[in-house]
Design an enzyme around this catalytic site. Structure first.
Site, PDB file in Angstrom:
ATOM      1  N   ARG A 172       0.852  -1.195   0.000  1.00 28.33           N
ATOM      2  CA  ARG A 172       0.000   0.000   0.000  1.00 28.33           C
ATOM      3  C   ARG A 172       0.877   1.229   0.000  1.00 28.33           C
ATOM      4  NH1 ARG A 172      -4.577   0.291   4.530  1.00 28.33           N
ATOM      5  NH2 ARG A 172      -2.780   0.695   5.832  1.00 28.33           N
ATOM      6  N   THR A 229      -1.238   7.489  -0.841  1.00 29.84           N
ATOM      7  CA  THR A 229      -2.504   7.331  -1.583  1.00 29.84           C
ATOM      8  C   THR A 229      -3.325   6.148  -1.060  1.00 29.84           C
ATOM      9  OG1 THR A 229      -1.548   5.804  -3.178  1.00 29.84           O
ATOM     10  CG2 THR A 229      -1.361   8.153  -3.681  1.00 29.84           C
ATOM     11  N   ASP A 243       0.690  -3.624  12.097  1.00 33.07           N
ATOM     12  CA  ASP A 243       1.143  -3.975  10.744  1.00 33.07           C
ATOM     13  C   ASP A 243       1.542  -5.457  10.728  1.00 33.07           C
ATOM     14  OD1 ASP A 243       2.711  -2.311   8.156  1.00 33.07           O
ATOM     15  OD2 ASP A 243       3.034  -4.446   8.524  1.00 33.07           O
ATOM     16  N   ASP A 296       5.173  -6.237   9.454  1.00 36.53           N
ATOM     17  CA  ASP A 296       6.193  -5.844  10.431  1.00 36.53           C
ATOM     18  C   ASP A 296       6.192  -6.776  11.641  1.00 36.53           C
ATOM     19  OD1 ASP A 296       7.084  -3.759   8.910  1.00 36.53           O
ATOM     20  OD2 ASP A 296       5.970  -2.210  10.003  1.00 36.53           O
TER      21      ASP A 296
HETATM   22  C1  PRP Z   1      -0.763  -4.901   4.255  1.00 37.60           C
HETATM   23  C2  PRP Z   1      -1.536  -6.185   4.283  1.00 37.60           C
HETATM   24  C3  PRP Z   1      -2.358  -6.111   3.025  1.00 37.60           C
HETATM   25  C4  PRP Z   1      -2.647  -4.652   2.921  1.00 37.60           C
HETATM   26  C5  PRP Z   1      -4.047  -4.436   3.405  1.00 37.60           C
HETATM   27  O1  PRP Z   1       0.313  -4.983   3.411  1.00 37.60           O
HETATM   28  O2  PRP Z   1      -0.746  -7.318   4.368  1.00 37.60           O
HETATM   29  O3  PRP Z   1      -1.658  -6.581   1.880  1.00 37.60           O
HETATM   30  O4  PRP Z   1      -1.729  -3.966   3.790  1.00 37.60           O
HETATM   31  O5  PRP Z   1      -4.410  -3.111   3.209  1.00 37.60           O
HETATM   32  P1  PRP Z   1      -5.523  -2.693   2.163  1.00 37.60           P
HETATM   33  O6  PRP Z   1      -6.668  -3.624   2.385  1.00 37.60           O
HETATM   34  O7  PRP Z   1      -5.838  -1.289   2.555  1.00 37.60           O
HETATM   35  O8  PRP Z   1      -4.949  -2.793   0.780  1.00 37.60           O
HETATM   36  P2  PRP Z   1       1.401  -3.799   3.306  1.00 37.60           P
HETATM   37  O9  PRP Z   1       1.028  -2.830   2.256  1.00 37.60           O
HETATM   38  O10 PRP Z   1       1.623  -3.231   4.684  1.00 37.60           O
HETATM   39  O11 PRP Z   1       2.666  -4.547   2.792  1.00 37.60           O
HETATM   40  P3  PRP Z   1       3.582  -5.630   3.544  1.00 37.60           P
HETATM   41  O12 PRP Z   1       2.759  -6.880   3.695  1.00 37.60           O
HETATM   42  O13 PRP Z   1       4.726  -5.792   2.621  1.00 37.60           O
HETATM   43  O14 PRP Z   1       3.990  -5.068   4.885  1.00 37.60           O
HETATM   44  N1  URA Z   2      -2.154  -3.507   6.870  1.00 35.06           N
HETATM   45  C1  URA Z   2      -1.818  -4.023   8.075  1.00 35.06           C
HETATM   46  O1  URA Z   2      -0.840  -4.768   8.194  1.00 35.06           O
HETATM   47  N2  URA Z   2      -2.558  -3.680   9.128  1.00 35.06           N
HETATM   48  C2  URA Z   2      -3.636  -2.867   9.041  1.00 35.06           C
HETATM   49  O2  URA Z   2      -4.294  -2.611  10.065  1.00 35.06           O
HETATM   50  C3  URA Z   2      -3.961  -2.348   7.785  1.00 35.06           C
HETATM   51  C4  URA Z   2      -3.202  -2.690   6.706  1.00 35.06           C
END
Ligand code: PRP
Ligand code: URA
Length: 208
Positions: free
Chosen positions: A103, A107, A199, A202
């Site tokens: 994400r 945006t 997160d 993380d």
């Molecule tokens: C997180 C999560 C989803 C997304 C959800 O990933 O694992 O993929 O956010 O958010 P959304 O429903 O608003 O799209 P992130 O973008 O943090 O990436 P990561 O898994 O690499 O940390």
């Molecule tokens: N992605 C995450 O990992 N946690 C949230 O709460 C939203 C998006």
């Protein structure tokens, strides 16, 4: 929202509570993601088609069954990675295709950075794995990609969703069942799920 399934299994709810705790360190967090996913995949595969399979027991021939569908797992990087092994343990014949999406922090739109889908969609069922369904931008984009590729039957498996995300995904793709351990209260101003767990990437990989 007929296609939204939230597990009310006591073990799922117990483990999900431990997963949410801010004190839960990455090793324990990964273990809980694995365990909860095992329960969700059990429920999400209850309608898998079977085909006949003859075997021989020590005493007699037996007309049994085996899984009759070709299944593709589609973990969304990074956080979906922790949900792969528990599914592979249950269904060793699945194939795994990774989709890299993150994400954009400003945006909140999903940015695609990795796609290793093969040319031909020779699969009967795709299971998208991602612990968090927040705005559903990532999940909706993943389903779009799979449908363009030619996937006919898709399910989404997640741990925690926001009501906003469930609404968006069901409106965009009413044919995609959503399997979850919980639907939480709301998204905050940064589109994090509240109460949520923070997160998920993380917390699994110790990068917070
Ligand atoms: C997180 C999560 C989803 C997304 C959800 O990933 O694992 O993929 O956010 O958010 P959304 O429903 O608003 O799209 P992130 O973008 O943090 O990436 P990561 O898994 O690499 O940390
Ligand atoms: N992605 C995450 O990992 N946690 C949230 O709460 C939203 C998006």
């Amino acid at each position: 929202m007929d296609q939204v399934y939230v597990s009310h299994h006591p073990l799922v709810q117990h483990k999900l509570t431990l997963l949410r705790r801010v004190e839960t360190e990455p090793k324990k967090f990964r273990e809980l993601v694995r365990e909860i996913t095992q329960f969700l995949i059990y429920e999400a595969t209850a309608d898998l088609r079977l085909k006949d399979k003859q075997v021989q027991t020590p005493l007699a021939a037996y007309g049994g069954k085996e899984i009759g569908e070709r299944i593709g797992l589609v973990p969304i990087l990074r956080a979906g990675l922790g949900m792969v092994d528990p599914v592979l343990e249950m269904i060793p014949t699945v194939r795994v295709w990774h989709l890299g999406l993150y994400r954009d922090t400003k945006t909140l739109e999903p940015v695609s950075y990795y796609n290793k889908l093969p040319q031909e969609a020779d699969v009967d069922l795709c299971l998208i794995l991602d612990p968090m369904l927040a705005t559903a931008g990532s999940a909706t984009a993943a389903v779009d990609v799979l449908k363009q590729w030619g996937a006919q039957r898709i399910k989404f498996l997640g741990l925690i969703a926001a009501p906003e995300g469930v609404r968006r995904l069901t409106e965009a793709h009413p044919d995609v069942p959503i399997h979850l351990a919980a639907v939480d209260d709301h998204l905050n101003d940064h589109a994090y799920i509240v109460p949520g767990l923070g997160d998920a990437g993380d917390r699994q990989f110790g990068t917070g």
